[in-house]
Motif scaffolding. Structure first.
Motif, mmCIF file in Angstrom:
data_model
loop_
_atom_site.group_PDB
_atom_site.id
_atom_site.type_symbol
_atom_site.label_atom_id
_atom_site.label_comp_id
_atom_site.label_asym_id
_atom_site.label_seq_id
_atom_site.Cartn_x
_atom_site.Cartn_y
_atom_site.Cartn_z
ATOM 1 N N HIS A 249 0.877 -1.163 0.000
ATOM 2 C CA HIS A 249 0.000 0.000 0.000
ATOM 3 C C HIS A 249 0.920 1.220 0.000
ATOM 4 O O HIS A 249 1.658 1.415 0.954
ATOM 5 N N ARG B 105 -2.118 -1.413 -3.675
ATOM 6 C CA ARG B 105 -2.784 -0.134 -3.928
ATOM 7 C C ARG B 105 -1.708 0.923 -3.948
ATOM 8 O O ARG B 105 -0.935 1.033 -3.008
ATOM 9 N N ARG C 56 -0.855 5.139 -4.981
ATOM 10 C CA ARG C 56 -1.361 6.431 -5.447
ATOM 11 C C ARG C 56 -0.218 7.424 -5.577
ATOM 12 O O ARG C 56 0.688 7.439 -4.746
ATOM 13 N N ASN D 267 -4.581 -1.896 -7.763
ATOM 14 C CA ASN D 267 -5.305 -0.683 -8.091
ATOM 15 C C ASN D 267 -4.376 0.504 -7.937
ATOM 16 O O ASN D 267 -3.712 0.653 -6.921
ATOM 17 N N THR D 268 -4.286 1.321 -8.972
ATOM 18 C CA THR D 268 -3.465 2.523 -8.835
ATOM 19 C C THR D 268 -4.305 3.738 -9.197
ATOM 20 O O THR D 268 -5.129 3.694 -10.108
ATOM 21 N N VAL E 35 -5.113 4.830 0.762
ATOM 22 C CA VAL E 35 -4.261 3.637 0.635
ATOM 23 C C VAL E 35 -3.971 2.996 1.995
ATOM 24 O O VAL E 35 -3.505 1.863 2.056
#
Lengths: 404, 254
Positions: free
Chosen positions: A257, A286, A288, A317-318, A383
């Motif tokens: 994360h 994840r 970001r 998932n980004t 996140v």
């Protein structure tokens, strides 16, 4: 050979010691493959121009390191300054020990020699001076925090190496707090081995400053073991993180994360890989990136499920926020699925701050600046949803808030 | 409280409000009805100061102050509240945190002390309970994963906590079932007093039946074309907006 190679890995030997053999082996690999260049796919968004321009001159004045930053939760602190640890200043909780690395701890054959991709990891070994091994024998409650700092006028190149070994059924919270300084190179290798049913919560809070901050981390996860990373990175002049999580045995779990909050001319490049070598195994990722001003963020998330690793499940998932016209984000999920009875999902978005949301917050009384900061924070903090509430989570979120 | 004079508003270069006049006294509730595209939501957004809603002529005075000079947050601190037709989801931002930050930002702008956090939580919990909302929503992200009805009720919770002088409710009744509609109406009615004023934008008589507004206006093609008491809303409900075409519009603002 390139000038950079000559500067960072001169043919001249370091003083002879137990690592001499290893160093010369690594030097050979490095000489053979060289450093990444513009056509090296894994490095194409992170030009080494900055490193090439630096002299990495002079010896380091070790002196007395400054006091590490105080942390608002109960923990044991290991302070690494300019790439060195002073073991006498280190008090570890029961069940954990820190010792000097010996040559036998490095399994050269297991290291990947994949063209220039891993050049900095080989460089680390080629110039290895001090290395450490953190061994965890039981479930250690107090987090161990490795604080890495460099001097504000640090201009050298250091290559610290830390191995972490978790015994079967042991548990650890390992927090890395990394703060860059002067225009040098901090080229670290982190090698984590997790035995059966061990658990590791690995938090990283980093701001690279002017220092080129490169870390190559490998995590090997045995049967029933559980690795989870929570990363908050503000980037720096050049920050590159390779994080490879290898799920080696049934019921291994791995999760990453991470969030990078970038402004100014900060650059962050995360190359992560989660490898499912057997099933059943489970991974989650994840990531970001928030990029403002002229910052650059790179994320490459590789998921590998090898043939036969049936019943592997991965979810990636980004999300990315471009906060200025001059900021850049390159994000790439990279799925290599060679088994059939698996699930692997991924999603990637790049967007800007939502005007509707900003107006909504302002209409309730928040200033434009406060509204923007809150939206950035909200986007970034998501996140950490999987992190248990508590002092560590509070601290990570506070740090994030100060960067949003 | 609020005086709107000959208001012309453009959105994306297109004139939506075309000379709107409206005066609202302290403690009054005015309903604004009108067909789709008549400019109802534009009025709400213009009052709240949303970017892109450009006043090309006329003015809005709120307690004597020209609103055009104020940013949205300054309007909020001055006591203006807009309940949105489509409340926005803010992932990652905790409801309670957001509401307290908003309240404190307003108080700070007014030179008041920050709110005591225990007293704040108590007040919010009371509002949630009154609107039959789960307390767990406080810990959730703002509006994220809320049902349509919960989002609308959350607007009423915000309004009750922020205690505005003038609340503009933009189709707060749309998408609500009858029970939720009653809860929302009760929530609004609890806040009514001699000082606080309301503008209720709606398509339907139903909400007005619970709220009993003092005045009802019909907005059509960017102007108020008809004003009256509650019976006007009932007539609209019966006859629709068609009758507007048959009667000469009032020479509003002339």
């Amino acid at each position: 050979m390139s000038a950079l190679l000559e500067r960072l890995a001169p043919a001249a030997e370091l003083p002879r010691d137990g690592f001499t053999e290893l160093r010369s082996q690594a030097q050979k690999v490095l000489m053979q493959h060289g450093f990444p260049h513009r056509k090296t796919e894994n490095w194409k968004y992170t030009p080494l121009t900055l490193i090439e321009q630096r002299a990495f001159a002079g010896s380091l004045d070790v002196g007395t390191p400054p006091a590490p930053p105080a942390l608002p939760f109960d923990c044991a602190v290991v302070h690494m300054h300019n790439g060195e640890i002073d073991p006498s200043a280190t008090r570890l909780p029961r069940g954990a020990s820190l010792t000097g690395l010996v040559a036998d701890d490095v399994d050269v054959d297991a290291l990947v020699a994949d063209g220039p991709n891993d050049a900095f990891a080989w460089l680390n070994l080629a110039r290895l001076g001090q290395g450490w091994k953190l061994v965890v024998d039981e479930a250690v409650k107090r987090p161990i925090v490795v604080v890495s700092t460099v001097d504000a006028d640090f201009e050298g190149a250091v290559h610290p190496r830390l191995h972490v070994e978790l015994a079967p059924d042991s548990a650890l919270t390992l927090v890395a707090v990394q703060t860059g300084g002067g225009a040098g190179l901090h080229n670290a290798v982190l090698d984590i081995r997790m035995s059966e049913r061990s658990t590791l919560l690995h938090a990283i809070d980093r701001s690279g400053g002017d220092t080129a901050w490169i870390e190559h981390a490998t995590v090997r996860v045995a049967a029933g073991a559980d690795y989870r990373a929570f990363i908050s990175d503000a980037g720096g002049a050049l920050t590159r993180q390779d994080l490879r999580v290898s799920l080696d045995a049934p019921n291994a779990r791995g999760a990453i994360h991470g969030v990078a909050t970038l402004e100014g001319r900060a650059l962050v490049d995360y190359h992560t890989a989660i490898e499912h070598h057997v099933g059943p195994s489970e991974s989650k990722e994840r990531f970001r990136i928030l990029a403002d001003d002229r910052a650059t963020g790179v994320f490459n998330g590789r998921i590998l499920i090898v043939p036969g690793a049936d019943d592997s499940h991965s979810e990636m998932n980004t999300g990315n926020l471009l906060l200025s016209e001059n900021a850049r984000i390159n994000t790439k999920p990279e799925l290599e699925i060679h088994a059939e009875e698996v699930t692997a999902s991924h999603g990637a978005t790049i967007g800007q701050l939502d005007d509707d949301a900003r107006f909504y917050l302002r209409s309730r009384g928040l200033s434009e600046r406060e509204a923007t900061a809150l939206l950035k924070y909200g986007f970034a903090a998501a996140v950490f949803d999987d992190l248990e509430p508590g002092p560590l989570a509070d601290w990570l979120l506070e740090r994030l808030k100060s960067r949003a | 409280m609020l005086k709107i004079e000959n208001l012309h508003v453009e959105v994306d270069g297109k004139e939506i409000l075309k000379g709107l006049d409206l005066e609202i006294g302290a403690g009054e509730m005015h309903a604004i009805m009108g067909p789709n595209g008549s400019g109802k939501s534009t009025l709400g957004y213009t009052l709240a100061g949303r970017d892109g809603y450009e006043i090309t002529e006329g003015r809005i005075l709120f307690e004597g102050q020209d609103l055009a000079a104020l940013a949205p947050e300054e309007r909020a601190a001055a006591g203006l509240f807009l309940a949105l037709q489509y409340p926005v989801e803010i992932p990652g931002v905790n409801n309670a945190y957001f509401l307290r930050a908003a309240l404190n930002a307003q108080r700070k702008a007014r030179g008041e002390e920050e709110v005591d956090s225990m007293a704040f939580l108590k007040a919010v919990r009371e509002q949630l309970k009154a609107l039959k909302m789960d307390e767990a929503l406080l810990k959730r992200a703002v509006n994220e994963g809320f049902s349509g009805g919960e989002k609308k009720r959350n607007e009423i919770v915000q309004m009750a906590v922020l205690q505005p002088k003038l609340a503009v409710l933009d189709e707060t009744d749309s998408g609500l079932d009858i029970d939720a509609l009653k809860l929302v109406a009760e929530g609004v009615n609890r806040l009514r007093d001699e000082q606080r004023s309301f503008v209720v934008i709606t398509h339907y008589q139903r909400l007005l039946g619970y709220l009993e507004p003092d005045h009802v206006h019909v907005l059509s093609d960017g102007r108020i074309v008809e004003s009256g008491d509650r019976s006007l809303a009932e007539r609209l409900e019966r006859e629709g907006y068609a009758f507007l075409d048959d009667e000469p519009a009032e020479a509003a603002g002339a």
